[in-house]
Design a protein around this motif. Structure first.
Motif: not given
Ligand SMILES: Cc1ncc(COP(=O)(O)O)c(C=O)c1O
Ligand SMILES: [Zn+2]
Lengths: 382, 341
Positions: B31-41, B67-70, B75-77, B192-193
């Motif tokens: 289960v991944i909670i939060g799908l920002g920079a950490l979660g999407s990777t 988009l810089q780090r996630q 762009e479409a999203d 920082l990415g």
């Protein structure tokens, strides 16, 4: 500065309540814990006596046709829903005013989509229903007219007796939304010509939240939408039509009814006229003060008639001003549309709404001063 | 399936995984909670690793600053303001269509957190605030689910793996977290990415150990890493014998109302956010941090910032009104990002 919180939101629900109300609720829950009218043991009978006495008290208080026509509900919204949905069906004609609460407008709009015709009378500059237009609409036919006794935004009291007369002349009945007047303005159903009265128990009547009343005039048939146990004619598979049971299925809010009865006795002991006068005086003082502050606009009849005053501060968004009054000055007013968008359209404050200060019996001039001083500082700050 | 060679063959070759470990991974649920920079990777790595079921949880919508780090979004999203959990799944399905995905577009709160983590083999932290971590910790300790805490900001990041009943729990490590807010967020002081990719990869690696049945290999330390200073530090952690969560098993925050309450403003496209800042709210430092990042208007009662089509007005006691939305989830998310969490 006195940092105690100042509650100026009595039009939403009154607070505090008289001590006798707290005591009556406590006493009821502790000593009368039986289900009224359901069993024949002594505690149930005592509980039923309390309900009967409350009905009698309310019937006299509003000069209703009979205590049996006093129905206990959840709140004013519940009362209005029971009345409107039980009186109107496809093909019927409803008329309402320009200053209605969503608890009138939303049931009406829903009924409209089910085939009820709904017309809305215009308002005048003076914040009152335009009687010429109202009369014109009634002449085109009316089954039910439903109007608020006083607007919950401006406090302006409507000419109910005059409206009732026009409605009756055209064969209709008048349903009164007394949310903002019950307990603070004298209401005599017979004298005003009110056929159905809806009121909350938790505002001017000083009871707790969770109790409301509906008083049904003689000879009126309201179809119940809630059916179930009544403790009366239990052998019948169908809901009895007899009032009050016909509209009161299910166990009632006994502690609420006990508190409501105590609230009404308190009002009687103080005198409703002195309550009206006191609230109007506070409003008058507030209006005068506000009108002298640059950039403040007041939406209230020239002579305030009750405890409600709406205003805006030019330099602040209404929602922001409400939040600042609370968190920087410790004053609780209500900001926004007050569930009455139509009223704000009529007075030109849609969609932002207004700040509404509303007084109760326990407010005093010190509270008016606190609010005025805060508004002065606010309007000078931006 | 007509693949020449299993897509997971290189991973199976890693000696401590093997066929058995891979099978366990493929039967596991992360289960991944939060799908920002950490979660999407994390999601990207775990999908490629073949984790049986990925449950993707986020209340937020993709915007341009993401988009810089996630790494999962494009762009479409952002143009379509897709919910992150939905956009993530769409991309992940193209990466690995052979695993199951469950999408939850919701705020994690005391009312749903136990359902959100239920059935997980491991829970991974992709969050941006303390409060939700406190909730996840209580739910995971209560249900005995291992979870991996990771966080990063600016050029540094931190990581801790929590095995309930064995290692120190999040409350043992950060006993004040439930009443903390910090104005230092990725949206106010930046990030920082690379640090996000590193911490995410590290979390994913810890998760793979747990999924493969090798809990014995996880880190028992609180790790800390600063890429700009080239520093790695680790602190051996210890369980607090009196921890109300993992020792007394009281789970206080699961029983409280949501710490961040919202109320809609009658008739307005605006939501009031009412955080319970029990230790008092530090208006001055929030003002200080924000005014370095954005043009801020303020007077003695409030401060105002504009972020995209939204406007946040913050009062001295920490409450705020978010204009430009009537969705409490969006308002809470903006509050967490700009005012702190
Ligand atoms: C004019 C008016 N009608 C109806 C209501 C609804 O009353 P209740 O909250 O008891 O349902 C209110 C309450 O705000 C009101 O002001
Ligand atoms: Zn612990």
């Amino acid at each position: 500065m006195d940092r105690k919180f100042v509650y100026l939101d009595n039009a939403a629900t009154t607070w505090p309540k008289p001590d006798v109300v707290y005591e009556a609720i406590n006493e009821c829950v502790r000593r009368l814990g039986a289900n009224p009218g359901r069993s024949s043991h002594r505690m149930s009978i005592q509980a039923e006596q309390l309900v009967q006495e409350a009905r009698l008290l309310l019937a006299k208080f509003f000069n209703a046709p009979s205590p049996d026509h006093v129905i206990f509900t959840l709140n004013c919204t519940d009362s209005l829903n029971i009345a409107l949905k039980g009186l109107l069906r496809a093909g019927k004609k409803a008329i309402t005013g320009p200053y209605e609460h969503n608890s009138v407008m939303r049931p009406l709009r829903r009924l409209q989509s089910a085939g009820v015709s709904v017309s809305v009378a215009r308002g005048t500059e003076g914040l009152r229903v335009d009687m010429d237009h109202f009369r014109e609409l009634c002449l085109q036919g009316v089954d039910v007219a439903v109007v608020s006794h006083a607007s919950n935004v401006t406090g302006c009291i409507q000419p109910i007796a005059e409206m009732a007369e026009v409605v009756h002349q055209n064969g209709g009945i008048l349903v009164l939304d007394a949310a903002q007047t019950a307990g603070t303005t004298e209401i005599d159903m017979m004298k005003l010509g009110v056929d159905v009265l809806a009121a909350p128990g938790h505002k001017g009547l000083l009871g707790p939240m969770g109790v409301g009343i509906l008083i049904v005039g003689p000879g009126l048939e309201i179809d119940p939408f809630r059916e179930g146990g009544t403790g009366f004619r239990s052998e019948d598979d169908f809901q009895p039509r007899d009032l009050p049971w016909g509209l009161e299925a299910g166990t009632p809010n006994l502690p609420g009814i006990a508190g409501l009865a105590a609230g009404i006795r308190f009002i009687q002991s103080v005198g409703i006229d002195s309550i009206s006068a006191r609230e109007a005086e506070l409003s008058r003082a507030l209006c005068e003060g506000l009108r002298n502050i640059h950039g403040v606009r007041v939406f209230c009849p020239v002579e305030p008639q009750n405890g409600i005053v709406s205003f805006t501060i030019d330099s602040y968004d209404v929602a922001l001003a409400g939040a600042i009054l609370d968190q920087a000055f410790g004053i609780g007013v209500r900001a926004g549309l007050h569930c009455a968008p139509a009223t704000h359209r009529a007075i030109g404050t849609f969609p932002n709404g207004t700040l509404r200060a509303s007084f109760g019996y326990f407010n005093h001039f010190g509270h008016v001063e606190r609010l005025l001083s805060a508004v002065r500082q606010l309007s000078a700050s931006n | 399936m007509a693949h020449e060679e299993s897509r997971y063959s290189r991973q199976v070759l890693v000696s401590w995984i093997g066929e058995k470990g891979q099978e366990a991974i493929m039967n596991g649920t992360a289960v991944i909670i939060g799908l920002g920079a950490l979660g999407s990777t994390i999601a990207n790595i775990l999908a490629r690793s073949g984790v049986g079921t990925l449950r993707l949880v986020d209340r937020d919508f993709v915007d341009w600053t993401n988009l810089q780090r996630q790494g999962l979004y494009d762009e479409a999203d952002a143009r379509n303001s897709l919910p992150k959990a939905v956009a993530a799944k769409e991309h992940l399905v193209r990466i690995n269509s052979e695993i199951n995905y469950e999408v939850i577009v919701d705020d994690v709160n005391p009312g749903n957190v136990e359902r959100v983590v239920a059935g997980a083999s491991v829970v991974l932290d992709g969050l941006d605030n303390f409060y939700t971590r406190v909730l996840i910790n209580e739910a995971c300790v209560k249900l005995g689910i291992p979870w991996i805490h990771g966080a990063c900001i600016s050029t540094y990041g931190t990581l801790a793996t929590i095995l309930p009943g064995d290692t120190a729990c999040y409350n043992c490590l950060f006993p004040d977290a439930s009443s903390m807010t910090s104005p230092y967020t990725c949206d106010t002081v930046g990030v920082l990415g690379p640090i996000a990719f590193i911490i995410a990869s590290w979390e994913a690696s810890e998760a793979l150990k747990i999924l493969a049945g090798r809990k014995d290999l996880v880190s028992r330390k609180l790790m800390w890493l600063d890429l700009w200073k080239n520093e790695i530090t680790s602190i051996l952690t210890e369980r607090d014998r009196e921890c109300p969560v993992c020792a007394a098993r009281e789970f206080p925050m699961l029983q409280q109302h949501d710490r961040v309450m919202t109320s809609s403003i009658c008739g307005r496209n605006a939501v009031q956010v009412l955080p319970d800042v029990s230790r008092g709210f530090d208006f001055e430092s929030t003002l200080h941090v924000l005014s370095r990042a954005f043009p801020v208007e303020f007077n003695q009662y409030l401060l105002r910032i504009h972020c995209g089509e939204h406007e946040i007005v913050l009062f001295r006691d920490g409450r705020a009104i978010v204009f430009g939305t009537s969705d409490p989830k969006v308002a809470k998310s903006l509050y967490t990002r700009y005012i702190g969490g």
